[in-house]
Design an enzyme around this catalytic site. Structure first.
Site, mmCIF file in Angstrom:
data_model
loop_
_atom_site.group_PDB
_atom_site.id
_atom_site.type_symbol
_atom_site.label_atom_id
_atom_site.label_comp_id
_atom_site.label_asym_id
_atom_site.label_seq_id
_atom_site.Cartn_x
_atom_site.Cartn_y
_atom_site.Cartn_z
ATOM 1 C CD1 TRP A 106 -2.396 -2.138 1.525
ATOM 2 C CD2 TRP A 106 -3.054 -0.962 -0.260
ATOM 3 N NE1 TRP A 106 -3.445 -2.812 0.928
ATOM 4 C CE2 TRP A 106 -3.863 -2.115 -0.161
ATOM 5 C CE3 TRP A 106 -3.276 -0.073 -1.316
ATOM 6 C CZ2 TRP A 106 -4.885 -2.391 -1.080
ATOM 7 C CZ3 TRP A 106 -4.297 -0.349 -2.228
ATOM 8 C CH2 TRP A 106 -5.079 -1.493 -2.108
ATOM 9 C CG ASP A 176 -3.109 4.198 4.454
ATOM 10 O OD1 ASP A 176 -4.110 3.936 5.147
ATOM 11 O OD2 ASP A 176 -2.885 3.680 3.338
ATOM 12 C CE LYS A 200 -8.553 -3.194 3.342
ATOM 13 N NZ LYS A 200 -7.532 -2.261 2.928
HETATM 14 C C1 LIG Z 1 -6.946 -1.539 1.581
HETATM 15 C C2 LIG Z 1 -5.947 -0.445 1.794
HETATM 16 C C3 LIG Z 1 -5.892 0.701 0.956
HETATM 17 C C4 LIG Z 1 -6.794 0.871 -0.271
HETATM 18 O O1 LIG Z 1 -7.994 1.394 0.097
HETATM 19 P P1 LIG Z 1 -9.211 1.709 -0.910
HETATM 20 O O2 LIG Z 1 -10.293 2.160 0.017
HETATM 21 O O3 LIG Z 1 -9.542 0.433 -1.625
HETATM 22 O O4 LIG Z 1 -8.781 2.781 -1.826
HETATM 23 C C5 LIG Z 1 -4.978 1.685 1.272
HETATM 24 N N1 LIG Z 1 -4.164 1.582 2.338
HETATM 25 C C6 LIG Z 1 -4.181 0.500 3.146
HETATM 26 C C7 LIG Z 1 -3.240 0.416 4.312
HETATM 27 C C8 LIG Z 1 -5.074 -0.543 2.910
HETATM 28 O O5 LIG Z 1 -5.105 -1.614 3.721
#
Ligand SMILES: *Cc1c(COP(=O)(O)O)cnc(C)c1O
Length: 367
Positions: A106, A176, A200
């Site tokens: 990511w 993030d 998540k």
């Molecule tokens: C799943 C994930 C993403 C992507 O997210 P989207 O909502 O599909 O754009 C980005 N960063 C992390 C750490 C993730 O686990």
């Protein structure tokens, strides 16, 4: 074929949601108790929905102990849009590079998006170690001139997680936290911007949470497209256009569950630590039948990723697991023979215990 026992949901995302939340969601599809209307047919301009946003914001502030200088925004576009919206807002026109850590899949997606907008320095990369480890504080020399420092707290695909806060406190720290926000207490005072989509650990897909400091907000450039302008969203208090009403409502139900049923983030963390310890212990005591991917110091509490000593056995394991009621264990498509068990907040200890029994039994039968 229906499952004899309730499914054990180890999906990496959208992930498991707590049973009481699913029940309340089912009820809300027919009728929200307070309004008599179904959640899918209520105006986002109604006072009821304003209260939903306000309560969700208050619960987040209280769970995270958020400093009042943070704005709480409920946006769309997923974390992937944040990979662009951040550099569009804070890197365009800069000559000193932003610092990015490349710790896995990511963060690897975030870097090329930033490069489209301005200079980027990769301050550390885990690529030489196949993203099995993270930098220790002494290995990092973050730049004193960077407009910001960006990292991913939990790499959902590789299963590595920071157990400290990297970067310098005098450079705006952006993170993030898509796959670990609200899994444990976090010292938000050390961050300028935190983002996490809901799917998540916080709720359904469709809503992305952005926590942003007011002083940072004031530095966004003028004349950005409105939907990309954090300031517009802050002024409109997350109702600049039609927000994802359903996703935000279910996220509120999860926040209530975390606050009232679980008792906050310290209690949540204790539960999560026990789940992760149970599973890693089972893998570590398999005499090498199972091989956890991450370096022991950087193992993720949320996503446990492991290989089989014989990768050809992975499809057999996944098939038998499915028959036994364990779902979502396949590794990310970038690690096709790995197994990944995601232990998000809503996954109960009983599911982890059942998985450990299954894994021990599988190893006995195929070892
Ligand atoms: C799943 C994930 C993403 C992507 O997210 P989207 O909502 O599909 O754009 C980005 N960063 C992390 C750490 C993730 O686990």
């Amino acid at each position: 074929m229906p499952c004899p026992t309730p499914p054990h949901n180890f999906s990496a995302g959208p992930g498991a949601l707590p049973d009481p939340v699913l029940l309340a969601t089912q009820q809300a599809l027919r009728e929200i108790p307070e309004t008599g209307l179904p959640i899918l047919g209520i105006s986002h301009r109604s006072p009821w929905f304003r209260n939903v946003l306000d309560e969700a914001e208050q619960l987040l502030r209280s769970l995270l102990g958020l400093h009042p200088s943070f704005h709480v925004l409920f946006l769309q576009g997923g974390s992937t849009l944040q990979f662009s919206q951040i550099p569009i807002s804070f890197l365009r026109g800069h000559t000193s590079p932003a610092d990015y850590l490349h710790t896995g899949y990511w963060s690897g997606k975030s870097i090329p998006e930033a490069r489209r907008e301005g200079p980027v320095r990769v301050a550390w990369s885990g690529e030489p170690h196949a993203f099995r480890s993270l930098p220790n504080p002494s290995e990092l020399s973050p730049s004193p001139n960077a407009p910001y420092f960006h990292y991913v707290s939990n790499e959902t695909v590789e299963g590595v997680q920071f157990h400290h806060t990297p970067g310098r406190d005098d450079i705006p720290r952006f993170c993030d936290m898509s796959s670990d926000l609200l899994s444990a207490p976090v010292d938000t005072s050390r961050f300028s911007l935190i983002y996490a989509h809901a799917q998540k650990n916080l709720g359904p897909s469709g809503v992305t949470l952005v926590l942003i400091r007011d002083e940072l907000l004031q530095t966004t450039p003028p004349n950005l497209p409105s939907m990309l302008d954090y300031r517009r969203h802050a002024e409109a208090r997350s109702i600049y256009n039609t927000p994802p009403v359903f996703a935000i409502y279910v996220t509120l139900l999860v926040l209530r569950w975390l606050h009232h049923d679980i008792g906050g983030l310290a209690a949540m963390n204790a539960i999560n630590q026990t789940k992760a310890r149970t599973l890693y212990h089972t893998l570590d005591s398999s005499s090498g039948f199972y091989l956890p991917r991450a370096h022991p110091d950087h193992r993720s509490v949320m996503n446990v990723v492991f290989d089989l000593h014989d990768p050809n056995l992975s499809p057999t394991l996944l098939l038998q697991a499915q028959h036994a009621g364990f779902h979502g264990l396949e590794g990310h498509r970038s690690l096709p023979s790995s197994i990944r068990a995601s232990l998000y907040n809503a996954v109960p200890q009983s599911s982890v215990d059942a998985l450990c029994d299954f894994l021990r039994d599988f190893a006995r039968r195929h070892g």
